[in-house]
Design a protein around this motif. Structure first.
Motif, mmCIF file in Angstrom:
data_model
loop_
_atom_site.group_PDB
_atom_site.id
_atom_site.type_symbol
_atom_site.label_atom_id
_atom_site.label_comp_id
_atom_site.label_asym_id
_atom_site.label_seq_id
_atom_site.Cartn_x
_atom_site.Cartn_y
_atom_site.Cartn_z
ATOM 1 N N ARG A 81 66.461 -58.517 16.074
ATOM 2 C CA ARG A 81 65.095 -58.800 15.717
ATOM 3 C C ARG A 81 64.087 -58.052 16.734
ATOM 4 O O ARG A 81 63.087 -57.671 16.471
ATOM 5 C CB ARG A 81 64.745 -60.278 15.702
ATOM 6 N N ARG A 84 64.929 -53.918 16.077
ATOM 7 C CA ARG A 84 64.580 -53.153 14.819
ATOM 8 C C ARG A 84 63.216 -52.288 14.934
ATOM 9 O O ARG A 84 62.128 -52.924 15.707
ATOM 10 C CB ARG A 84 64.612 -54.210 13.689
ATOM 11 N N GLY A 85 63.306 -51.308 14.569
ATOM 12 C CA GLY A 85 62.068 -50.539 14.432
ATOM 13 C C GLY A 85 61.652 -49.924 16.041
ATOM 14 O O GLY A 85 60.532 -49.105 16.010
ATOM 15 N N ARG A 86 62.575 -50.009 16.817
ATOM 16 C CA ARG A 86 62.076 -49.663 18.004
ATOM 17 C C ARG A 86 63.349 -48.629 19.029
ATOM 18 O O ARG A 86 64.327 -48.392 18.108
ATOM 19 C CB ARG A 86 62.060 -50.931 19.065
ATOM 20 N N GLU A 119 63.888 -50.062 11.099
ATOM 21 C CA GLU A 119 63.195 -51.056 10.776
ATOM 22 C C GLU A 119 63.944 -51.674 9.689
ATOM 23 O O GLU A 119 64.036 -51.376 8.425
ATOM 24 C CB GLU A 119 62.029 -50.834 10.427
ATOM 25 N N SER A 121 65.666 -55.542 7.670
ATOM 26 C CA SER A 121 65.261 -56.737 7.355
ATOM 27 C C SER A 121 66.072 -57.876 7.716
ATOM 28 O O SER A 121 67.215 -57.579 8.355
ATOM 29 C CB SER A 121 65.136 -57.028 5.850
#
Length: 194
Positions: A81, A84-86, A119, A121
């Motif tokens: 969490r 993600r996206g990083r 990214e 879910s």
């Protein structure tokens, strides 16, 4: 040369704690190199002479924090969490111990590669962690397994993210007088970096 896998008996947490107490706070790349050296030296002390031992260890640096293998599924979910996206930096320490007759060299280096994560879910995170794959690897991801779909790109050595920097290994072997093609033939079809 004939490659053989020998698992070290190094207590990673204790090794890092002792080094931190002695030297102070360690940089993430230094932790990976410290653990790689400890593993290589442990195995070298337990195997026959006339071998070259390579120890490796990886850690993921995210926001200046060091992450190895997650302790359990809950930790892996929380880590994903955050990831993600990083982007994070995967540091892999490589340590070579040359126990061949006339050898005696011991040397190492760290390869660092920036990894960009998709990214994804919460449902994808839960499903990925449920496979068990992220529980067995530093950073809680693989690039050559199910987690590969969640890595959007890497900056640097792709092999390092798989688990063993082939360019760095070639350089370390050259430093002890072993040519790349002296080992590649015996490793063909047997090189498992996961």
């Amino acid at each position: 040369m004939e490659p053989v896998v020998v698992v070290s008996e190094v207590d990673e947490d204790l090794t890092v704690a002792e080094a931190t107490e002695r030297y102070g706070l360690l940089e993430p790349g230094d932790i990976a190199l410290l653990l790689a050296r400890a593993k290589a030296e442990d195995v070298a002390a337990r195997v026959a002479d006339d071998v070259v031992v390579l120890g490796c260890d990886s850690v993921l640096e995210l926001d200046g924090e060091v992450h190895g293998k997650p302790a359990d599924a809950a930790e892996a979910v929380l880590r994903w969490r955050r990831m993600r996206g990083r982007s994070g930096v995967l540091h892999t320490g490589h340590w070579l111990v040359d126990e061949r007759d006339g050898g005696g060299a011991t040397l190492g280096a760290t390869a660092s590669t920036t990894v960009h994560f998709a990214e994804i879910s919460d449902a994808e995170i839960e499903a990925y962690v449920a496979t068990g794959e992220p529980l067995t690897v530093a950073g809680a991801f693989t690039i050559d397994g199910l987690g590969g779909a969640f890595v959007t790109s890497v900056e640097g050595d792709h092999h390092n993210v798989v688990g063993l920097s082939l360019p760095l290994l070639r350089e370390l072997l050259a430093d002890v007088g072993i040519g790349w093609f002296d080992v590649v033939g015996s490793m063909r079809g047997r090189l498992d970096c996961g």
